[in-house]
Design a protein around this motif. Structure first.
Motif, short mmCIF file in Angstrom:
data_model
loop_
_atom_site.label_atom_id
_atom_site.label_comp_id
_atom_site.label_asym_id
_atom_site.label_seq_id
_atom_site.Cartn_x
_atom_site.Cartn_y
_atom_site.Cartn_z
N VAL A 221 -3.28 -11.48 -4.39
CA VAL A 221 -3.11 -10.91 -3.05
C VAL A 221 -2.30 -9.63 -3.21
O VAL A 221 -1.15 -9.67 -3.64
N VAL A 222 -2.92 -8.50 -2.91
CA VAL A 222 -2.34 -7.19 -3.23
C VAL A 222 -1.80 -6.52 -1.97
O VAL A 222 -2.49 -6.46 -0.94
N HIS A 223 -0.58 -5.99 -2.09
CA HIS A 223 0.03 -5.25 -0.98
C HIS A 223 0.26 -3.81 -1.43
O HIS A 223 1.04 -3.55 -2.35
N ILE A 224 -0.45 -2.90 -0.79
CA ILE A 224 -0.30 -1.46 -1.05
C ILE A 224 0.75 -0.92 -0.08
O ILE A 224 0.60 -1.05 1.13
N VAL A 225 1.80 -0.33 -0.61
CA VAL A 225 2.90 0.12 0.24
C VAL A 225 3.06 1.63 0.15
O VAL A 225 3.02 2.22 -0.93
N ASP A 226 3.21 2.27 1.31
CA ASP A 226 3.46 3.70 1.41
C ASP A 226 4.50 3.90 2.50
O ASP A 226 4.81 2.96 3.26
N ASP A 227 5.05 5.11 2.63
CA ASP A 227 6.05 5.33 3.68
C ASP A 227 5.40 5.61 5.03
O ASP A 227 6.01 5.38 6.06
N MET A 228 4.16 6.10 5.02
CA MET A 228 3.47 6.38 6.27
C MET A 228 1.96 6.35 6.06
O MET A 228 1.46 6.51 4.95
N ILE A 229 1.25 6.11 7.16
CA ILE A 229 -0.21 6.21 7.17
C ILE A 229 -0.58 7.23 8.23
O ILE A 229 -0.19 7.10 9.39
N CYS A 230 -1.33 8.25 7.84
CA CYS A 230 -1.81 9.26 8.78
C CYS A 230 -3.33 9.15 8.88
O CYS A 230 -3.85 8.36 9.64
N ARG A 248 -7.95 -10.00 -4.95
CA ARG A 248 -8.46 -11.08 -4.10
C ARG A 248 -8.49 -10.69 -2.63
O ARG A 248 -9.46 -10.94 -1.91
N SER A 249 -7.40 -10.09 -2.15
CA SER A 249 -7.34 -9.54 -0.80
C SER A 249 -6.39 -8.36 -0.83
O SER A 249 -5.51 -8.27 -1.70
N ILE A 250 -6.57 -7.45 0.12
CA ILE A 250 -5.83 -6.19 0.10
C ILE A 250 -5.17 -5.96 1.45
O ILE A 250 -5.84 -5.95 2.48
N HIS A 251 -3.85 -5.75 1.39
CA HIS A 251 -3.07 -5.56 2.60
C HIS A 251 -2.24 -4.28 2.47
O HIS A 251 -1.62 -4.06 1.43
N VAL A 252 -2.24 -3.47 3.51
CA VAL A 252 -1.54 -2.19 3.50
C VAL A 252 -0.27 -2.30 4.34
O VAL A 252 -0.31 -2.83 5.46
N LEU A 253 0.84 -1.79 3.81
CA LEU A 253 2.12 -1.80 4.50
C LEU A 253 2.68 -0.39 4.57
O LEU A 253 2.66 0.33 3.57
N ALA A 254 3.18 0.01 5.73
CA ALA A 254 3.83 1.31 5.86
C ALA A 254 4.79 1.26 7.04
O ALA A 254 4.42 0.78 8.12
N PRO A 255 6.01 1.73 6.87
CA PRO A 255 6.96 1.74 7.99
C PRO A 255 6.49 2.58 9.17
O PRO A 255 6.68 2.21 10.32
N HIS A 256 5.87 3.74 8.87
CA HIS A 256 5.52 4.69 9.93
C HIS A 256 4.00 4.78 10.09
O HIS A 256 3.29 5.19 9.17
N GLY A 257 3.52 4.41 11.26
CA GLY A 257 2.09 4.41 11.52
C GLY A 257 1.65 5.63 12.30
O GLY A 257 1.43 5.55 13.52
#
Length: 333
Positions: A221-230, A248-257
């Protein structure tokens, strides 16, 4: 102490005040013909410890420039009328991405914003997850507080994945430290191993390139993390690479959307991302659909900010530890 939330940040301000157990102090903002404006507190700030919240992102109603000027004028007004100390809370700080010269005659916009804030008498700047920590700290001569999100997101991930094998991926080289910190926080929380991955990325004249991927993500289970998504292109490239390498599955994390309307469509059409999680640091989100998709989540960051305000006011050390998973919030209002 007094806590203000300027227009455009009232939703988050109300949540911070509720989490901290105090009221949002009254203020006035008026617009005049010709695009001019004024703002003022409606309570006395003399001798008070003043905290002013404003997230400096363009939202379709006001530009980042307009919000910055309004914040500067309000902070200067508080100084003019005798505030004992002024703290600017800028969950999203405009121009943080332009923190170095990459081409001849380039500006260093993040430093110019820092100088403006210092010029109006700010003694402390509080920021929620910076783009580049070293650049943020070096830009300011006043005190800075960085509210990092690794433990915040680690608590969320751990609550969602109690048994799964996990991996954390940075979508570019600039985010490696952020991803490493999240990985360490997650390993400490779950008491197990979390693998790591990195996607190559080069940007020139707005064109993104690079296809190399390194890391162990197969069957995880993969979590891709960045500071923002534009626009979402950076995390989409990383997500496709993770899928190609057996994630297996992909989840994106970012504090600023900072998501655009097209970003939601691109994520849906890609078929490679299982969920996207941001915080309510930008409240409300300008392009959030009336009926947000099930895969899109918003976590409330107000308790983290409220705890930091309390610590600063009392002269105590700031703790960023998170006891339980952050709560989901509705950011349509």
């Amino acid at each position: 102490m007094l806590f203000f939330a300027l227009n455009g940040s009232q939703t988050l301000g109300a949540r911070v005040a509720a989490a901290g157990g105090y009221a949002v102090a009254a203020h006035e903002e008026r617009d005049f013909q010709g695009g001019e404006h004024k703002s003022r507190p409606l309570v006395s700030v003399r001798g008070r410890d003043v905290f002013v919240l404003h997230s400096l992102h363009g939202d379709g109603v006001a530009s980042a420039n307009d919000k910055l000027v309004r914040l500067l004028f309000f902070l200067a007004t508080c100084r003019e009328h005798g505030a004992a100390r002024i703290t600017a809370i800028v969950p999203y700080l405009a121009y943080s991405r332009k923190d170095r010269q990459t081409k001849p005659q380039d500006p260093v916009s993040s430093r110019y914003v820092a100088q403006l804030l210092e010029a109006v008498g700010v003694e402390l700047v509080m920021k929620f997850e910076v783009h580049n920590l070293a650049a943020f700290q070096n830009a300011f001569r006043c005190r800075t507080v960085h509210l990092a999100t690794q433990d915040f997101f680690a608590a969320h991930i751990a609550a969602q994945n109690s048994e799964a094998r996990l991996a954390v991926v940075s979508p570019d080289a600039g985010g490696v430290k952020r991803a490493q910190l999240l990985r360490e926080a997650l390993e400490a929380r779950i008491g197990g191993e979390v693998s790591f991955g990195l996607m190559e990325k080069r940007r020139s004249a707005g064109i993104v390139s690079g296809s190399l991927f390194a890391g162990e993500v197969k069957d995880r289970v993969v979590h891709i993390v960045d500071d923002m998504i534009c626009g979402g292109g950076t995390v989409l490239r990383a997500a496709r690479a993770v899928r190609d390498h057996g994630g297996r599955s992909i989840h994106v994390l970012a504090p600023h959307g900072l998501l655009e309307a097209q970003t939601f469509q691109d994520f849906c059409a890609s078929g490679v991302i299982d969920s996207v999680t941001v915080t309510d640091s930008l409240a409300p989100l300008a392009h959030l659909p009336a009926e947000p998709p099930d895969w899109f989540r918003i976590l409330g960051c107000a308790p983290l900010i409220a705890d930091a305000i309390d610590a600063v006011h009392r002269g105590q050390e700031i703790s960023l530890s998170v006891a339980c998973a952050p709560e989901l919030v509705d950011n349509r209002q």
